[in-house]
Enzyme design. Structure first.
Site, PDB file in Angstrom:
ATOM      1  N   ARG A  10       5.406 -60.532  77.954  1.00 52.42           N
ATOM      2  CA  ARG A  10       3.978 -60.628  78.247  1.00 52.42           C
ATOM      3  C   ARG A  10       3.724 -61.288  79.597  1.00 52.42           C
ATOM      4  O   ARG A  10       2.585 -61.403  80.018  1.00 52.42           O
ATOM      5  CB  ARG A  10       3.312 -61.463  77.166  1.00 52.42           C
ATOM      6  CG  ARG A  10       2.296 -60.662  76.351  1.00 52.42           C
ATOM      7  CD  ARG A  10       1.721 -61.610  75.357  1.00 52.42           C
ATOM      8  NE  ARG A  10       0.565 -61.166  74.684  1.00 52.42           N
ATOM      9  CZ  ARG A  10       0.557 -60.662  73.458  1.00 52.42           C
ATOM     10  NH1 ARG A  10       1.685 -60.437  72.825  1.00 52.42           N
ATOM     11  NH2 ARG A  10      -0.570 -60.377  72.872  1.00 52.42           N
ATOM     12  N   ARG A  19      -7.637 -61.486  61.643  1.00 46.80           N
ATOM     13  CA  ARG A  19      -6.897 -62.517  62.357  1.00 46.80           C
ATOM     14  C   ARG A  19      -7.827 -63.556  62.958  1.00 46.80           C
ATOM     15  O   ARG A  19      -8.894 -63.208  63.461  1.00 46.80           O
ATOM     16  CB  ARG A  19      -6.080 -61.865  63.472  1.00 46.80           C
ATOM     17  CG  ARG A  19      -4.781 -61.281  62.992  1.00 46.80           C
ATOM     18  CD  ARG A  19      -4.125 -60.434  64.029  1.00 46.80           C
ATOM     19  NE  ARG A  19      -4.067 -61.068  65.347  1.00 46.80           N
ATOM     20  CZ  ARG A  19      -3.359 -60.563  66.358  1.00 46.80           C
ATOM     21  NH1 ARG A  19      -2.664 -59.459  66.186  1.00 46.80           N
ATOM     22  NH2 ARG A  19      -3.339 -61.161  67.515  1.00 46.80           N
ATOM     23  N   ARG A  79      -8.234 -63.436  75.736  1.00 48.65           N
ATOM     24  CA  ARG A  79      -7.013 -62.630  75.617  1.00 48.65           C
ATOM     25  C   ARG A  79      -7.029 -61.448  76.597  1.00 48.65           C
ATOM     26  O   ARG A  79      -6.004 -61.091  77.151  1.00 48.65           O
ATOM     27  CB  ARG A  79      -6.832 -62.142  74.180  1.00 48.65           C
ATOM     28  CG  ARG A  79      -6.465 -63.299  73.242  1.00 48.65           C
ATOM     29  CD  ARG A  79      -6.648 -62.928  71.797  1.00 48.65           C
ATOM     30  NE  ARG A  79      -5.704 -61.942  71.341  1.00 48.65           N
ATOM     31  CZ  ARG A  79      -5.924 -61.150  70.293  1.00 48.65           C
ATOM     32  NH1 ARG A  79      -7.037 -61.222  69.613  1.00 48.65           N
ATOM     33  NH2 ARG A  79      -5.008 -60.291  69.928  1.00 48.65           N
ATOM     34  N   LYS A 127      -0.585 -51.056  69.692  1.00 48.76           N
ATOM     35  CA  LYS A 127       0.870 -51.247  69.831  1.00 48.76           C
ATOM     36  C   LYS A 127       1.542 -51.432  68.475  1.00 48.76           C
ATOM     37  O   LYS A 127       2.571 -50.825  68.197  1.00 48.76           O
ATOM     38  CB  LYS A 127       1.187 -52.475  70.701  1.00 48.76           C
ATOM     39  CG  LYS A 127       0.670 -52.399  72.118  1.00 48.76           C
ATOM     40  CD  LYS A 127       1.191 -53.551  72.972  1.00 48.76           C
ATOM     41  CE  LYS A 127       0.753 -54.925  72.507  1.00 48.76           C
ATOM     42  NZ  LYS A 127      -0.704 -55.163  72.610  1.00 48.76           N
ATOM     43  N   ARG A 153     -10.452 -54.773  63.222  1.00 49.14           N
ATOM     44  CA  ARG A 153      -9.025 -54.850  62.896  1.00 49.14           C
ATOM     45  C   ARG A 153      -8.780 -55.767  61.699  1.00 49.14           C
ATOM     46  O   ARG A 153      -9.424 -56.797  61.531  1.00 49.14           O
ATOM     47  CB  ARG A 153      -8.288 -55.390  64.120  1.00 49.14           C
ATOM     48  CG  ARG A 153      -6.810 -55.598  63.879  1.00 49.14           C
ATOM     49  CD  ARG A 153      -6.070 -55.509  65.143  1.00 49.14           C
ATOM     50  NE  ARG A 153      -6.012 -56.778  65.840  1.00 49.14           N
ATOM     51  CZ  ARG A 153      -5.198 -56.991  66.865  1.00 49.14           C
ATOM     52  NH1 ARG A 153      -4.407 -56.034  67.303  1.00 49.14           N
ATOM     53  NH2 ARG A 153      -5.180 -58.152  67.466  1.00 49.14           N
TER      54      ARG A 153
END
Ligand code: AMP
Length: 211
Positions: A88, A156, A167, A13, A123
């Site tokens: 969300r 992160r 998550r 995203k 990531r």
């Protein structure tokens, strides 16, 4: 265009928001980036949000709705915006509607749970400006520094295995129902997060009728 990007963590995203933002000349509003900035700056919001984020839980609706409404009221959102990571929950989508915010399209960016885990482990993001990278799929042209601002690239804190599992669960339980909320309004278009960034980008453009 007032656009929502919907999809699980690691679907791409943030990367697609960055590309669309340049292409359409509109701002991206990422609640994740805003909250991480607040954490870095040690604000009251940041201190409160950190616990939820590190546990892979959602920050309470009223808090997030408040910061998004304030951001959307700024002049640079008048010509359009891309919402990345918001809404969300169905309650957040309803709050947006109640605030009279018009949404034109909702792009659902879809990937499997296995792909999410693989993607999140590689990531990285810029510590200073939040630009997203991936060690294999989207490396920085500037090595271990951000190609936009030169800041250091970091992993992160919430991309560790345990938090990622939470998550994904939170996504399926609380965020996925939003798709149906907007499907009823005929606003949802679908694209798939492909292995090659260029393929995803092409599919996204097609889904949004940009080519
Ligand atoms: P993201 O960068 O979008 O993956 O968001 C990282 C974390 O920030 C999420 O796991 C949540 O803890 C929090 N967060 C971001 N956006 C929202 C939102 N719209 N509502 C609640 N929590 C959020």
């Amino acid at each position: 265009m007032n656009l929502i990007l919907l999809g699980p963590p690691g679907a791409g995203k943030g990367t697609q928001a960055e590309i669309l933002s340049k292409r359409l000349g509109i701002e991206t509003i990422s609640t994740g980036v805003m909250l991480r900035t607040a954490i870095r700056e040690g604000t009251e919001l940041g201190t409160m949000a950190q616990e939820y984020i590190n546990a892979g839980k959602l920050v309470p609706d009223d808090v997030v709705v408040g910061i998004v409404k304030e951001r959307l009221s700024k002049d640079d959102c008048k010509k359009g915006f891309i919402l990345d990571g918001f809404p969300r929950t169905t309650a957040q989508a309803e709050a947006l509607e109640q605030a009279g915010v018009r949404i034109d399209k909702v792009l659902s960016l879809e990937v499997s749970d296995e792909t999410i885990i693989e993607r999140l482990s590689g990531r990285r993001e810029c510590k200073d400006c939040g630009t997203p990278y991936h060690v294999v799929y989207k490396p920085s042209a500037n090595g271990d520094k951000c190609q936009v601002c030169g800041g250091p690239l970091i992993q992160r804190a919430d991309d560790n295995e345990e938090t990622v599992k939470n998550r994904i669960q939170v996504y399926h339980e609380q965020t996925e129902p939003i798709k149906e909320f907007y499907q009823k309004q005929g606003k949802v278009v679908v694209a798939h997060g492909r292995e090659e960034l260029a393929d995803t980008t092409r599919e996204v453009a097609k889904a949004l009728g940009l080519e």
